[in-house]
Write a protein that holds these residues in place. Structure first.
Motif: not given
Length: 208
Positions: A35-46
């Motif tokens: 199980e993987v969560v791919l996210t980014r910065e800045p950002g990744g949440s509303p």
């Protein structure tokens, strides 16, 4: 599939291929049953995505380095609370395109001697380092040309020019030595498949 949760980040100058390689690693791990969560910065949440628009768009001189540190830290705190921590607690692998090392380099090193400020805020409000960081390294001129070729709206940092990219590259390489236990420098001038294969092998070793 078993294995402890891991927090993996990708760092490097603009145009070095971080987003592509982060996505490829996520796809590779998912194919293995993780199980993987791919996210980014800045950002990744509303909330962090709202701040992303503030810091990545507009005139290069829109914000001072000090203001950027506060904005990026606020975005990172929201990202940590809403996305990263819950995923790690659920046993997932979190892959993030940029994290605190980018703030250490962009605002802490290349835009003034503010590294102490960055580290103090990080210790106070974030306190979480990645388990594994891939630093994608390449010639700053090539990276900048790639970044500008995207023709997007988030080009505020690219607009500072190649001299800043040169300082950023040096900053990331210095950080890789400073945090040698978690950082792996990757030659990003090669074909994407070769880069992905090396990253996949290093990740497997870290997850074993």
């Amino acid at each position: 599939m078993g294995g402890a949760a891991r927090f993996i980040t990708f760092e490097g100058i603009d145009g070095s291929g971080k987003s592509t390689q982060a996505r490829r690693l996520a796809d590779d791990l998912r194919a293995q049953g993780r199980e993987v969560v791919l996210t980014r910065e800045p950002g990744g949440s509303p909330g962090a995505e709202d701040i992303r628009r503030l810091v990545l768009e507009g005139d290069p001189d829109r914000w001072s380095a000090e203001t950027e540190i506060l904005l990026f830290t606020a975005a990172r705190r929201d990202h940590l609370e809403k996305t990263i921590q819950p995923a790690l607690a659920a046993g997932k692998v979190v892959i993030c395109d940029r994290y605190a090392d980018s703030t250490r380099v962009y605002q802490g090193i290349t835009r003034g001697d503010l590294r102490v400020v960055v580290d103090r805020l990080h210790a106070l409000m974030i306190g979480r380092e990645p388990d594994l960081t891939f630093v994608l390294d390449m010639d700053p001129g090539i990276g900048l040309a790639r970044a500008r070729g995207r023709n997007g709206t988030e080009e505020r940092f690219e607009d500072f020019g190649e001299a800043m990219q040169v300082r950023m590259r040096a900053g990331f390489l210095d950080l890789a030595q400073e945090f040698a236990t978690r950082c792996r420098v990757i030659d990003a001038t090669r074909e994407a498949d070769a880069i992905a294969a090396e990253i996949a092998a290093l990740t497997q070793a870290a997850l074993a």
